[in-house]
Design an enzyme around this catalytic site. Structure first.
Site, PDB file in Angstrom:
ATOM      1  N   HIS A 126       0.863  -1.191   0.000  1.00 26.52           N
ATOM      2  CA  HIS A 126       0.000   0.000   0.000  1.00 26.52           C
ATOM      3  C   HIS A 126       0.892   1.231   0.000  1.00 26.52           C
ATOM      4  O   HIS A 126       1.270   1.745   1.049  1.00 26.52           O
ATOM      5  CB  HIS A 126      -0.933  -0.043   1.222  1.00 26.52           C
ATOM      6  CG  HIS A 126      -1.940   1.074   1.256  1.00 26.52           C
ATOM      7  ND1 HIS A 126      -3.119   0.981   1.960  1.00 26.52           N
ATOM      8  CD2 HIS A 126      -1.952   2.301   0.672  1.00 26.52           C
ATOM      9  CE1 HIS A 126      -3.804   2.106   1.811  1.00 26.52           C
ATOM     10  NE2 HIS A 126      -3.102   2.932   1.036  1.00 26.52           N
ATOM     11  N   HIS A 145       1.459   4.824  -2.427  1.00 31.26           N
ATOM     12  CA  HIS A 145       1.146   5.690  -3.565  1.00 31.26           C
ATOM     13  C   HIS A 145       2.463   6.309  -4.001  1.00 31.26           C
ATOM     14  O   HIS A 145       3.087   7.036  -3.210  1.00 31.26           O
ATOM     15  CB  HIS A 145       0.162   6.781  -3.153  1.00 31.26           C
ATOM     16  CG  HIS A 145      -1.104   6.229  -2.570  1.00 31.26           C
ATOM     17  ND1 HIS A 145      -2.236   6.020  -3.317  1.00 31.26           N
ATOM     18  CD2 HIS A 145      -1.402   5.801  -1.308  1.00 31.26           C
ATOM     19  CE1 HIS A 145      -3.189   5.504  -2.552  1.00 31.26           C
ATOM     20  NE2 HIS A 145      -2.702   5.361  -1.326  1.00 31.26           N
ATOM     21  N   HIS A 192      -9.530   1.438  -1.654  1.00 30.79           N
ATOM     22  CA  HIS A 192      -9.506   2.046  -0.329  1.00 30.79           C
ATOM     23  C   HIS A 192     -10.944   2.045   0.196  1.00 30.79           C
ATOM     24  O   HIS A 192     -11.867   2.488  -0.505  1.00 30.79           O
ATOM     25  CB  HIS A 192      -9.022   3.495  -0.404  1.00 30.79           C
ATOM     26  CG  HIS A 192      -7.547   3.657  -0.597  1.00 30.79           C
ATOM     27  ND1 HIS A 192      -6.847   3.024  -1.580  1.00 30.79           N
ATOM     28  CD2 HIS A 192      -6.632   4.395   0.100  1.00 30.79           C
ATOM     29  CE1 HIS A 192      -5.573   3.369  -1.495  1.00 30.79           C
ATOM     30  NE2 HIS A 192      -5.409   4.200  -0.480  1.00 30.79           N
ATOM     31  N   GLU A 242     -11.394   3.917   5.517  1.00 26.35           N
ATOM     32  CA  GLU A 242     -10.302   4.730   6.075  1.00 26.35           C
ATOM     33  C   GLU A 242     -10.977   5.851   6.870  1.00 26.35           C
ATOM     34  O   GLU A 242     -10.924   5.854   8.104  1.00 26.35           O
ATOM     35  CB  GLU A 242      -9.421   5.282   4.947  1.00 26.35           C
ATOM     36  CG  GLU A 242      -8.268   6.162   5.430  1.00 26.35           C
ATOM     37  CD  GLU A 242      -7.482   6.813   4.280  1.00 26.35           C
ATOM     38  OE1 GLU A 242      -7.986   6.826   3.135  1.00 26.35           O
ATOM     39  OE2 GLU A 242      -6.367   7.314   4.547  1.00 26.35           O
ATOM     40  N   ASP A 253       1.736   3.913   2.890  1.00 24.39           N
ATOM     41  CA  ASP A 253       0.764   4.806   2.248  1.00 24.39           C
ATOM     42  C   ASP A 253       1.453   5.939   1.489  1.00 24.39           C
ATOM     43  O   ASP A 253       1.604   5.857   0.267  1.00 24.39           O
ATOM     44  CB  ASP A 253      -0.221   5.347   3.298  1.00 24.39           C
ATOM     45  CG  ASP A 253      -1.591   5.700   2.739  1.00 24.39           C
ATOM     46  OD1 ASP A 253      -1.839   5.412   1.563  1.00 24.39           O
ATOM     47  OD2 ASP A 253      -2.413   6.259   3.499  1.00 24.39           O
ATOM     48  N   ASP A 254       1.857   6.982   2.209  1.00 24.49           N
ATOM     49  CA  ASP A 254       2.497   8.160   1.592  1.00 24.49           C
ATOM     50  C   ASP A 254       3.673   8.573   2.476  1.00 24.49           C
ATOM     51  O   ASP A 254       3.593   9.571   3.214  1.00 24.49           O
ATOM     52  CB  ASP A 254       1.471   9.304   1.507  1.00 24.49           C
ATOM     53  CG  ASP A 254       0.246   8.908   0.702  1.00 24.49           C
ATOM     54  OD1 ASP A 254       0.339   8.875  -0.535  1.00 24.49           O
ATOM     55  OD2 ASP A 254      -0.783   8.596   1.321  1.00 24.49           O
TER      56      ASP A 254
HETATM   57  N1  ADE Z   1      -4.144   8.921  -2.068  1.00 29.08           N
HETATM   58  C1  ADE Z   1      -2.927   8.952  -1.518  1.00 29.08           C
HETATM   59  N2  ADE Z   1      -3.001   8.594  -0.231  1.00 29.08           N
HETATM   60  C2  ADE Z   1      -4.288   8.315   0.031  1.00 29.08           C
HETATM   61  C3  ADE Z   1      -4.992   7.875   1.174  1.00 29.08           C
HETATM   62  N3  ADE Z   1      -4.388   7.656   2.344  1.00 29.08           N
HETATM   63  N4  ADE Z   1      -6.319   7.715   1.075  1.00 29.08           N
HETATM   64  C4  ADE Z   1      -6.940   7.945  -0.079  1.00 29.08           C
HETATM   65  N5  ADE Z   1      -6.336   8.347  -1.171  1.00 29.08           N
HETATM   66  C5  ADE Z   1      -5.013   8.535  -1.138  1.00 29.08           C
HETATM   67 ZN    ZN Z   2      -3.612   4.801   0.427  1.00 31.00          ZN
END
Ligand code: ADE
Ligand code: ZN
Length: 341
Positions: A19, A21, A199, A202, A280-281
């Site tokens: 997971h 991006h 997703h 969340e 995630d990011d």
């Molecule tokens: N795009 C990038 N990170 C995300 C996240 N945590 N939730 C939804 N879309 C995303």
């Molecule tokens: Zn994500």
């Protein structure tokens, strides 16, 4: 667990990231470098002032900055540099398999051609396979704040590169954009042979997780934190061994939870859910794979069995073939056995 050597134990675990991006791995230093060479102004005048803006109250506040940062990516080389930076970083953390999301619409909406984006990303992934021995899958995500018609256009654009894409994802602003909005495009994507993830749960309610399962027919749920409020859903996730790709640091930074010690991952493992941990990011949320494992392990006081289970679950949840999963899982088990001897 003895926290003095926890970091080195985590470093040694062979890990998979499912997971991630790729646009969320854009470190401010690289962002400024690429902005400069492409002569694109950023809303911030320095790396420091940009980093100071990384304080989010919810998903949307983060997404606004994330899309702003992605605007400096113009050329194939930019997408290569972004992806290569991520891969060398996770290589240093003993991540051996990655399944990476990219958001083509973030770029095609700005007039960047689909092939520019995917060629740059793919070149870095292939280089990592050859030079770093990292295997990979590539996942094309539809932006859920845009229409299903837009997602269909993206699916069409992707078809010449079908062999480079393993699966489909669904990301961006969750609340108000339920999985049901994308039923037709997910069905069409499955007919092209793509694996499916979305997703769900969340920020959105547990109903969105049901929709992802029953309407989109996904192979994997990204996040899924909210499932614990629904016993029937938990039963279903356990019965199907449906993977949840959790992102603990992201959850704290986006206020999905208030403090790390409230994170549901330990309870999920306890209930038999196929829970996994990812970043995630990472450029925005303060950590890559190791930091996510470390903070979670420290705050939830995870023992070595739980850590091993998380690592095994990662490979189990991946889209590798059965024999490939087994090979990785036996390495994880051998690693934990070596710690006890
Ligand atoms: N795009 C990038 N990170 C995300 C996240 N945590 N939730 C939804 N879309 C995303
Ligand atoms: Zn994500």
């Amino acid at each position: 667990m003895d926290s003095s050597n926890l970091a080195s134990i985590i470093q040694g675990i062979p890990k998979t990231e499912l997971h991630l991006h790729i646009e969320g791995s854009f470190e401010p230093e690289l962002m400024f470098e690429i902005a400069k060479r492409n002569n694109i102004p950023l809303d911030y005048d320095s790396v420091e002032s940009l980093k100071k803006a990384y304080k989010f109250n919810n998903l949307q506040e983060f997404l606004d900055i994330y899309y702003m940062g992605a605007k400096v990516l113009i050329h194939e080389q930019d997408f290569f540099d972004l992806t290569w930076a991520y891969l060398t970083k996770v290589n240093s953390q003993n991540v051996v398999h990655v399944e990476v999301f990219f958001d083509p619409q973030t770029h095609t909406e700005r007039g960047i051609a689909f092939d520019v984006v995917i060629k740059g990303i793919r070149r870095a992934l292939e280089k990592a396979k050859d030079e770093l021995n990292i295997s990979y899958k590539l996942i094309m995500s539809y932006l859920r704040h845009l229409s299903e018609e837009d997602a269909f256009k993206t699916l069409e654009e992707s078809l010449p590169f079908k062999d480079w894409i393993d699966g489909i994802g669904l990301d961006s602003s969750e609340l108000g954009n339920p999985p049901s909005k994308f039923v037709n495009v997910f069905k069409a994507s499955a007919e092209h042979g793509f694996k499916l993830a979305a997703h769900a749960g969340e920020e959105g309610p547990s109903e969105y997780i049901w929709e992802a399962l029953d309407l989109l027919k996904v192979d994997r749920i990204d996040h899924g934190n909210r499932c614990l409020s629904d016993d029937k859903l938990v039963e279903r996730l356990v019965k199907d061994q449906m993977p949840l790709t959790l992102c603990p640091l992201s959850n704290v930074e986006l206020k999905v939870i208030q403090k790390m010690h409230e994170h549901p991952v330990a309870e999920m493992l306890e209930k038999g859910i196929l829970a996994t941990i990812h970043s995630d990011d990472p450029a925005y949320f303060g950590g890559y794979m190791n930091e996510n494992y470390l903070e979670t392990a420290k705050e939830l006081d995870l023992n070595s069995n739980q850590l091993m289970q998380l690592a095994i679950n990662g490979f189990e949840a991946s889209w590798l073939k059965r024999n490939e999963k087994d090979e990785h899982i036996s390495k994880v088990k051998a690693y934990f056995e070596s710690l006890n001897s």
